[in-house]
Design a protein around this motif. Structure first.
Motif, mmCIF file in Angstrom:
data_model
loop_
_atom_site.group_PDB
_atom_site.id
_atom_site.type_symbol
_atom_site.label_atom_id
_atom_site.label_comp_id
_atom_site.label_asym_id
_atom_site.label_seq_id
_atom_site.Cartn_x
_atom_site.Cartn_y
_atom_site.Cartn_z
ATOM 1 N N LEU A 91 -23.696 -11.529 11.991
ATOM 2 C CA LEU A 91 -24.398 -11.884 10.751
ATOM 3 C C LEU A 91 -23.777 -11.175 9.551
ATOM 4 O O LEU A 91 -23.618 -11.770 8.482
ATOM 5 C CB LEU A 91 -25.883 -11.544 10.863
ATOM 6 N N LEU A 92 -23.433 -9.914 9.727
ATOM 7 C CA LEU A 92 -22.797 -9.163 8.646
ATOM 8 C C LEU A 92 -21.441 -9.754 8.293
ATOM 9 O O LEU A 92 -21.110 -9.908 7.115
ATOM 10 C CB LEU A 92 -22.663 -7.697 9.038
ATOM 11 N N GLU A 93 -20.655 -10.121 9.300
ATOM 12 C CA GLU A 93 -19.359 -10.755 9.047
ATOM 13 C C GLU A 93 -19.535 -12.087 8.319
ATOM 14 O O GLU A 93 -18.780 -12.409 7.399
ATOM 15 C CB GLU A 93 -18.617 -10.988 10.353
ATOM 16 N N SER A 94 -20.545 -12.859 8.707
ATOM 17 C CA SER A 94 -20.804 -14.143 8.048
ATOM 18 C C SER A 94 -21.192 -13.934 6.595
ATOM 19 O O SER A 94 -20.728 -14.653 5.705
ATOM 20 C CB SER A 94 -21.919 -14.892 8.773
ATOM 21 N N TYR A 95 -22.052 -12.953 6.357
ATOM 22 C CA TYR A 95 -22.459 -12.654 4.983
ATOM 23 C C TYR A 95 -21.252 -12.245 4.140
ATOM 24 O O TYR A 95 -21.089 -12.705 3.009
ATOM 25 C CB TYR A 95 -23.515 -11.551 4.986
ATOM 26 N N GLN A 96 -20.409 -11.393 4.695
ATOM 27 C CA GLN A 96 -19.230 -10.951 3.958
ATOM 28 C C GLN A 96 -18.288 -12.112 3.676
ATOM 29 O O GLN A 96 -17.682 -12.188 2.604
ATOM 30 C CB GLN A 96 -18.507 -9.849 4.727
ATOM 31 N N GLU A 97 -18.169 -13.035 4.619
ATOM 32 C CA GLU A 97 -17.319 -14.213 4.412
ATOM 33 C C GLU A 97 -17.878 -15.100 3.301
ATOM 34 O O GLU A 97 -17.122 -15.604 2.463
ATOM 35 C CB GLU A 97 -17.205 -15.005 5.708
ATOM 36 N N VAL A 98 -19.161 -15.268 3.257
ATOM 37 C CA VAL A 98 -19.783 -16.062 2.191
ATOM 38 C C VAL A 98 -19.589 -15.385 0.847
ATOM 39 O O VAL A 98 -19.312 -16.045 -0.172
ATOM 40 C CB VAL A 98 -21.294 -16.294 2.488
ATOM 41 N N MET A 99 -19.696 -14.068 0.828
ATOM 42 C CA MET A 99 -19.528 -13.342 -0.440
ATOM 43 C C MET A 99 -18.082 -13.417 -0.940
ATOM 44 O O MET A 99 -17.839 -13.300 -2.159
ATOM 45 C CB MET A 99 -19.955 -11.881 -0.283
ATOM 46 N N ARG A 100 -17.120 -13.591 -0.059
ATOM 47 C CA ARG A 100 -15.712 -13.708 -0.464
ATOM 48 C C ARG A 100 -15.348 -15.097 -0.969
ATOM 49 O O ARG A 100 -14.277 -15.282 -1.547
ATOM 50 C CB ARG A 100 -14.803 -13.362 0.704
ATOM 51 N N MET A 101 -16.217 -16.066 -0.745
ATOM 52 C CA MET A 101 -15.921 -17.417 -1.189
ATOM 53 C C MET A 101 -15.897 -17.484 -2.716
ATOM 54 O O MET A 101 -16.708 -16.863 -3.392
ATOM 55 C CB MET A 101 -16.971 -18.411 -0.683
ATOM 56 N N GLN A 102 -14.965 -18.265 -3.220
ATOM 57 C CA GLN A 102 -14.867 -18.438 -4.669
ATOM 58 C C GLN A 102 -15.679 -19.650 -5.071
ATOM 59 O O GLN A 102 -15.696 -20.669 -4.386
ATOM 60 C CB GLN A 102 -13.422 -18.625 -5.078
ATOM 61 N N LEU A 103 -16.334 -19.520 -6.195
ATOM 62 C CA LEU A 103 -17.143 -20.638 -6.697
ATOM 63 C C LEU A 103 -16.364 -21.571 -7.553
ATOM 64 O O LEU A 103 -15.473 -21.341 -8.204
ATOM 65 C CB LEU A 103 -18.355 -20.109 -7.473
#
Length: 103
Positions: A91-103
């Motif tokens: 879950l933490l890895e998924s959250y970090q991956e979402v936070m790295r996404m560019q808008l």
């Protein structure tokens, strides 16, 4: 033929799985959300850790002599905790991956 012996093994495993309590086969309740599923698993893990701790204390006090049962309780608690930690890591890895996404 060998097919009969394979069928016998299947019948034996079906009989063994029917010997399990219903709580071991199905969850306590159907989780409606991911949060409730995780909180249920954390509660089960906490219960298993407390049970294992009580078993070890009873063994050390000489109240019980079933070392095999105590080791099973400890292993169940260890595996449950490992599962919770791995889910948290994913879950933490998924959250970090979402936070790295560019808008």
């Amino acid at each position: 033929m060998a097919i009969e012996s394979i069928a016998a093994v299947g019948a034996a495993s079906a009989a063994a799985s029917s010997a399990l309590p219903a709580a071991a086969i199905s969850p306590l309740r159907e989780p409606s959300t991911l949060f409730s599923a995780i909180s249920d698993q954390i509660a089960i893990t906490d219960q298993r850790i407390q049970s294992a701790d009580q078993s070890v204390r009873s063994l050390a006090a000489g109240e019980i002599e079933d070392l095999h049962g105590v080791m099973l309780d400890l292993e169940k608690a260890k595996l449950s905790l490992s599962l919770v930690v791995q889910v948290r890591n994913r879950l933490l890895e998924s959250y970090q991956e979402v936070m790295r996404m560019q808008l």
